[in-house]
Motif scaffolding. Structure first.
Motif, short mmCIF file in Angstrom:
data_model
loop_
_atom_site.label_atom_id
_atom_site.label_comp_id
_atom_site.label_asym_id
_atom_site.label_seq_id
_atom_site.Cartn_x
_atom_site.Cartn_y
_atom_site.Cartn_z
N ILE A 32 0.78 -1.15 0.09
CA ILE A 32 -0.14 -0.08 -0.11
C ILE A 32 0.95 1.17 -0.14
CG2 ILE A 32 -0.37 0.39 2.46
CD1 ILE A 32 -3.30 0.43 -0.18
N SER A 33 2.02 1.39 0.68
CA SER A 33 2.89 2.41 0.73
C SER A 33 3.46 2.59 -0.62
CB SER A 33 4.08 2.21 1.71
OG SER A 33 3.52 2.19 2.98
N TYR A 34 3.79 1.70 -1.30
CA TYR A 34 4.37 1.79 -2.62
C TYR A 34 3.20 2.19 -3.68
CZ TYR A 34 7.31 1.28 -6.44
OH TYR A 34 8.42 1.49 -7.74
N TYR A 35 2.08 1.58 -3.41
CA TYR A 35 0.85 2.12 -4.06
C TYR A 35 0.66 3.59 -4.31
CZ TYR A 35 -4.07 2.01 -5.74
OH TYR A 35 -5.26 2.28 -6.29
N TYR A 36 0.81 4.00 -2.92
CA TYR A 36 0.38 5.42 -2.84
C TYR A 36 1.67 6.30 -3.48
CZ TYR A 36 -3.53 4.29 0.12
OH TYR A 36 -4.64 3.69 1.06
N TYR A 37 3.07 5.74 -3.30
CA TYR A 37 3.94 6.51 -3.75
C TYR A 37 3.76 6.53 -5.28
CZ TYR A 37 8.63 7.31 -5.24
OH TYR A 37 10.13 7.82 -5.83
N LEU A 38 3.41 5.46 -6.05
CA LEU A 38 3.07 5.68 -7.59
C LEU A 38 1.95 6.37 -8.05
CD1 LEU A 38 3.69 2.00 -8.20
CD2 LEU A 38 5.48 3.65 -8.57
N GLY A 39 1.23 6.72 -6.92
CA GLY A 39 -0.14 7.72 -7.43
C GLY A 39 -1.25 7.03 -7.35
N GLY A 40 -1.37 6.09 -6.73
CA GLY A 40 -2.45 5.18 -6.69
C GLY A 40 -3.67 5.77 -5.90
N ASN A 41 -4.83 5.73 -6.45
CA ASN A 41 -6.00 6.47 -5.70
C ASN A 41 -7.15 5.86 -5.36
OD1 ASN A 41 -6.72 6.88 -8.21
ND2 ASN A 41 -6.76 9.04 -8.24
N HIS A 42 -7.23 4.58 -5.64
CA HIS A 42 -8.44 3.66 -5.36
C HIS A 42 -8.56 2.94 -4.03
CE1 HIS A 42 -10.17 4.66 -9.36
NE2 HIS A 42 -9.09 4.71 -9.69
N VAL A 43 -7.27 2.51 -3.34
CA VAL A 43 -7.31 1.30 -2.60
C VAL A 43 -6.96 1.98 -1.12
CG1 VAL A 43 -6.05 -0.89 -1.82
CG2 VAL A 43 -6.47 -0.30 -3.86
#
Length: 120
Positions: A32-43
């Motif tokens: 999740i940290s890496y997802y947010y770092y990549l700009g993810g915005n759904h999870v």
């Protein structure tokens, strides 16, 4: 209507693959940290510790997990406690709003005293 989910979320899949290639495939705080770092915005990722529910925000530079309780208070928890805790994921079809929050001066994420979080 074509429903989108985790499987179709390219950023989620990229984060899972990258973290997995580092040998951390089942470490959801890392994903999740890496997802947010990549700009993810759904999870959104939630965890329960001793019966209390928290939202997982980020891994800090101090190797602790930054959480948010149900009253929107920031809480730091030991990395291992989160790794071993029960987790729950929520996928939002619509992108969530991003909000920058300031952190106490002794807490940093990616060398900054602020972190971008997602809000419904």
């Amino acid at each position: 209507m074509n429903k989108i989910g985790f499987i179709q979320d390219k950023t989620w899949n990229k984060a899972k693959k990258a973290v997995g290639s580092a040998g951390l495939a089942d470490n959801w705080a890392e994903v999740i940290s890496y997802y947010y770092y990549l700009g993810g915005n759904h999870v959104l990722l939630y965890t329960a510790i001793e019966g209390v529910r928290y939202r997982v925000l980020q891994i800090t530079d101090q190797e602790e997990i930054l959480l948010e309780d149900m009253n929107k208070n920031l809480v730091l928890e030991d990395y291992e406690a989160i790794y071993e805790s029960r987790k729950q994921f929520y996928y939002n079809e619509e992108p969530l709003n991003k909000k920058v929050i300031e952190l106490p001066e002794d807490i940093t994420v990616n060398n900054k005293n602020s972190v971008t979080i997602l809000e419904k």
